[in-house]
Design a protein around this motif. Structure first.
Motif, PDB file in Angstrom:
ATOM      1  N   GLN A   1     -54.807  60.247  96.527  1.00 16.15           N
ATOM      2  CA  GLN A   1     -53.754  60.925  95.765  1.00 16.15           C
ATOM      3  C   GLN A   1     -52.572  59.990  95.553  1.00 16.15           C
ATOM      4  OE1 GLN A   1     -52.677  64.460  97.901  1.00 16.15           O
ATOM      5  NE2 GLN A   1     -54.763  65.290  97.855  1.00 16.15           N
ATOM      6  N   ASP A   2     -52.158  59.309  96.608  1.00 18.58           N
ATOM      7  CA  ASP A   2     -51.012  58.400  96.489  1.00 18.58           C
ATOM      8  C   ASP A   2     -51.325  57.219  95.569  1.00 18.58           C
ATOM      9  OD1 ASP A   2     -49.467  59.993  98.090  1.00 18.58           O
ATOM     10  OD2 ASP A   2     -49.738  58.794  99.910  1.00 18.58           O
ATOM     11  N   GLN A   3     -52.564  56.764  95.584  1.00 15.73           N
ATOM     12  CA  GLN A   3     -52.952  55.694  94.665  1.00 15.73           C
ATOM     13  C   GLN A   3     -52.853  56.165  93.215  1.00 15.73           C
ATOM     14  OE1 GLN A   3     -56.863  54.269  95.745  1.00 15.73           O
ATOM     15  NE2 GLN A   3     -56.233  53.729  97.821  1.00 15.73           N
ATOM     16  N   LEU A   4     -53.276  57.399  92.959  1.00 16.90           N
ATOM     17  CA  LEU A   4     -53.182  57.952  91.605  1.00 16.90           C
ATOM     18  C   LEU A   4     -51.729  58.086  91.180  1.00 16.90           C
ATOM     19  CD1 LEU A   4     -54.421  59.269  89.088  1.00 16.90           C
ATOM     20  CD2 LEU A   4     -54.383  61.444  90.333  1.00 16.90           C
ATOM     21  N   LEU A   5     -50.876  58.602  92.050  1.00 19.33           N
ATOM     22  CA  LEU A   5     -49.459  58.731  91.713  1.00 19.33           C
ATOM     23  C   LEU A   5     -48.840  57.366  91.430  1.00 19.33           C
ATOM     24  CD1 LEU A   5     -48.206  61.397  94.299  1.00 19.33           C
ATOM     25  CD2 LEU A   5     -48.934  61.753  91.930  1.00 19.33           C
ATOM     26  N   ALA A   6     -49.192  56.381  92.237  1.00 21.22           N
ATOM     27  CA  ALA A   6     -48.649  55.031  92.026  1.00 21.22           C
ATOM     28  C   ALA A   6     -49.129  54.450  90.704  1.00 21.22           C
ATOM     29  CB  ALA A   6     -49.051  54.123  93.188  1.00 21.22           C
ATOM     30  N   HIS A   7     -50.390  54.724  90.349  1.00 22.80           N
ATOM     31  CA  HIS A   7     -50.937  54.238  89.082  1.00 22.80           C
ATOM     32  C   HIS A   7     -50.210  54.876  87.912  1.00 22.80           C
ATOM     33  CE1 HIS A   7     -53.972  52.495  86.465  1.00 22.80           C
ATOM     34  NE2 HIS A   7     -54.210  53.682  85.933  1.00 22.80           N
ATOM     35  N   CYS A   8     -49.980  56.163  87.977  1.00 20.27           N
ATOM     36  CA  CYS A   8     -49.262  56.855  86.899  1.00 20.27           C
ATOM     37  C   CYS A   8     -47.823  56.369  86.801  1.00 20.27           C
ATOM     38  CB  CYS A   8     -49.294  58.365  87.138  1.00 20.27           C
ATOM     39  SG  CYS A   8     -50.927  59.116  86.969  1.00 20.27           S
ATOM     40  N   ALA A   9     -47.203  56.140  87.935  1.00 16.16           N
ATOM     41  CA  ALA A   9     -45.830  55.636  87.929  1.00 16.16           C
ATOM     42  C   ALA A   9     -45.758  54.237  87.324  1.00 16.16           C
ATOM     43  CB  ALA A   9     -45.275  55.630  89.350  1.00 16.16           C
ATOM     44  N   GLU A  10     -46.741  53.408  87.626  1.00 15.42           N
ATOM     45  CA  GLU A  10     -46.763  52.054  87.079  1.00 15.42           C
ATOM     46  C   GLU A  10     -46.931  52.079  85.566  1.00 15.42           C
ATOM     47  OE1 GLU A  10     -49.270  47.858  87.593  1.00 15.42           O
ATOM     48  OE2 GLU A  10     -49.873  49.659  88.692  1.00 15.42           O
ATOM     49  N   LEU A  11     -47.769  52.980  85.066  1.00 18.63           N
ATOM     50  CA  LEU A  11     -48.020  53.054  83.624  1.00 18.63           C
ATOM     51  C   LEU A  11     -46.825  53.612  82.854  1.00 18.63           C
ATOM     52  CD1 LEU A  11     -51.674  54.444  83.567  1.00 18.63           C
ATOM     53  CD2 LEU A  11     -50.945  52.119  82.995  1.00 18.63           C
TER      54      LEU A  11
END
Length: 256
Positions: A240-250
């Motif tokens: 979940q945290d990896q997904l949130l970080a990916h969305c934040a980066e994009l």
């Protein structure tokens, strides 16, 4: 009476949910992709409190939709209904250089969630096909793999479920749940769908408004008002945290 914002509500399940809610006396703000669709939506639901316009395949317009919706708030509930279907025959790149399925199905609910004041309840639409999703962010935009529209859709619905569970974990003061509405004969579902269309919007409306104890939960996934099975990766805090970080980066937007 509750105040509710529904994304992707110019047709399909979003429009059906809106009609059900206004019939029950709730104040509903809708969302349409463009002005023409907004006019059609206004005719379909003249009792709507307001209609927000924005093409949420673009990050700038995801932000704009959140800002415009906020002006019509505050909200007791937000239903993240907006989404593209599983029948895309080719990868379509957005103005931001992203895969459109990922942008609309995953980034739009992420950005709108992160950019609006917290409502009392959040409902995310997933799908039973999330069970076929694969958690792999290494090529989430399908720039290296051969395009597979069905897999892209299934992945996006897994990501939606994980987003719901992540927000539920991070925002314990908000009731956050996800729904699989069934394979129903909307434009997204297609004419061959076999599930009950009338039941399609019922669970999200129930989660957004009901005071029944079964609806006053958080971090759960439902099908026809019953708890439903989830993908083994869905409750992984690390993923979940990896997904949130990916969305934040994009997007440059962090969910706090």
């Amino acid at each position: 009476m509750s105040s509710i914002f529904i994304t992707g509500s110019s047709d399909g399940l979003g429009l059906m949910a809106a009609r059900s809610l206004v019939a029950d006396g709730h104040s509903v703000t809708l969302h349409a992709r463009n002005a023409a669709r907004a006019d059609e939506t206004r005719e379909a639901v003249p009792q709507a409190h307001g209609i927000v316009v924005g093409d949420v395949s673009q990050i700038s317009e995801m932000r704009s939709v959140a800002e415009l919706a906020t002006e019509n708030g505050p909200y007791d509930a937000v239903i993240h209904n907006v989404g593209l279907g599983y029948m895309a025959s080719e990868r379509v790149e957005t103005a931001d250089g992203l895969d459109r399925t990922f942008a609309v199905n995953v980034l739009a609910p992420y950005v709108i969630t992160a950019s609006m004041p917290r409502p009392k309840r959040l409902v995310y639409l997933s799908s039973v096909l999330h069970q076929q999703g694969v958690f792999d962010l290494s090529d989430a935009q399908w720039t290296r793999r051969p395009w597979d529209g069905n897999q892209a859709y299934a992945d996006s619905k897994l990501f939606d479920l994980m987003l719901a569970f992540a927000v539920a974990r991070l925002w314990p003061d908000v009731l956050v749940n996800s729904v699989e509405p069934g394979w129903v004969a909307t434009k997204l579902g297609g004419a061959e769908a076999t599930d009950d269309l009338d039941a399609g919007p019922v669970t999200q409306v129930w989660l957004a408004t009901s005071d029944e104890p079964a609806a006053l939960v958080t971090g759960q996934h439902f099908y026809h008002q019953e708890l439903a099975a989830t993908h083994p990766d869905a409750r992984s805090v690390e993923k979940q945290d990896q997904l949130l970080a990916h969305c934040a980066e994009l997007t440059g937007i962090r969910l706090t």
